[in-house]
Design a protein around this motif. Sequence first.
Motif, PDB file in Angstrom:
ATOM      1  N   LYS A 251       0.826  -1.203   0.000  1.00 32.98           N
ATOM      2  CA  LYS A 251       0.000   0.000   0.000  1.00 32.98           C
ATOM      3  C   LYS A 251       0.867   1.262   0.000  1.00 32.98           C
ATOM      4  CE  LYS A 251      -3.770   2.211   2.564  1.00 32.98           C
ATOM      5  NZ  LYS A 251      -4.678   2.090   3.747  1.00 32.98           N
ATOM      6  N   CYS A 254       2.038   2.953  -3.363  1.00 32.66           N
ATOM      7  CA  CYS A 254       1.112   3.719  -4.189  1.00 32.66           C
ATOM      8  C   CYS A 254       1.456   5.208  -4.106  1.00 32.66           C
ATOM      9  CB  CYS A 254      -0.329   3.481  -3.724  1.00 32.66           C
ATOM     10  SG  CYS A 254      -1.564   4.249  -4.784  1.00 32.66           S
ATOM     11  N   THR A 259       2.404   2.814 -11.095  1.00 30.24           N
ATOM     12  CA  THR A 259       1.562   1.619 -11.060  1.00 30.24           C
ATOM     13  C   THR A 259       2.052   0.716  -9.937  1.00 30.24           C
ATOM     14  OG1 THR A 259       1.271   1.730 -13.463  1.00 30.24           O
ATOM     15  CG2 THR A 259       0.679  -0.341 -12.370  1.00 30.24           C
ATOM     16  N   THR A 260       1.094   0.230  -9.128  1.00 33.80           N
ATOM     17  CA  THR A 260       1.404  -0.710  -8.048  1.00 33.80           C
ATOM     18  C   THR A 260       0.382  -1.845  -8.112  1.00 33.80           C
ATOM     19  OG1 THR A 260       2.231   1.074  -6.632  1.00 33.80           O
ATOM     20  CG2 THR A 260       1.642  -0.992  -5.553  1.00 33.80           C
ATOM     21  N   CYS A 285      -3.256   1.816  -8.454  1.00 34.05           N
ATOM     22  CA  CYS A 285      -2.851   0.903  -7.375  1.00 34.05           C
ATOM     23  C   CYS A 285      -3.922  -0.159  -7.179  1.00 34.05           C
ATOM     24  CB  CYS A 285      -2.654   1.690  -6.065  1.00 34.05           C
ATOM     25  SG  CYS A 285      -1.525   3.093  -6.228  1.00 34.05           S
TER      26      CYS A 285
END
Length: 286
Positions: A251, A254, A259-260, A285
């Motif tokens: 988390k 992000c 881009t995650t 994300c």
Amino acid sequence: MRAFGVMVLVTGFMAGTALADAPSVSPRPSARPAVAAAPAPVAAAPEQMLRPRARPALKVAAAEALPRGPAMSLVAARAEPRRAGFLETFFRPKARPPETVTRAAAVRTVPGGAMIQSRKGSVCGDPTIRGATLAPIVGKIRGCGIAEPVQVTSIDGVALSMAATMDCGTARALKTWINRGLRPNVPSDVVRLEIAGAYTCRSRNNQRGNPISEHGRGKAVDISGFTLANGKSVSIARDWGREKMIRASHKAACGIFGTTLGPGSDGFHEDHLHFDTVARRTPYCR
């Protein structure tokens, strides 16, 4: 005639008596040319008259030791320079050697304060990003390639399981995630990252017809796990559901990356975390 003579004698006697009683008057001197009188010397004040003339101070012991007589030399009787006292000698500052400024050859890493990295062997202008600079890469597929690639072997004291080829923007973003996203969420320091992928000239998700992946531009890196300093090994595929620190680290990526992606995002990232630095108005994300 006798009477006239008597009168003359009487008159002369009275006149003589009057002249004897009158005060004596000096005859007026004849006029002489005026001559300027010299100013009278001013008498010195009593204290000035009594004040002795200043003389060079003589050291008593030295003066007594000198021979008496005209051959005595006053130069030898002059006072010697005053010697410094004990406190002056004790607190006298010591002379310091001239300072020289030299260019630092090493930079201490942050937050990995226990390590000192030399600039030799670093890339991207950052002494904590270790690796080698590569020649420009031209991909076999149109759209692939890296203009200024680097091969990274460690970042801020964290070793990579394999040398990862990427651009410097991605290497710096990975360093930011290690320090701000990963390290704050794990119980022990991170010493190793498991690299699942870096530069690869291919389409997105290896699907025919898709656009070129960010891996094909050197802007992406995949993380399949990491190892902590206490010896614990963490796997994304095995520990995603039971290790809160993995989800917190995912988390935190992000915004650092454009881009995650991770397990549960699209079915293609169930065993690793995907990070890329594609430019977006809003980070993606999942």
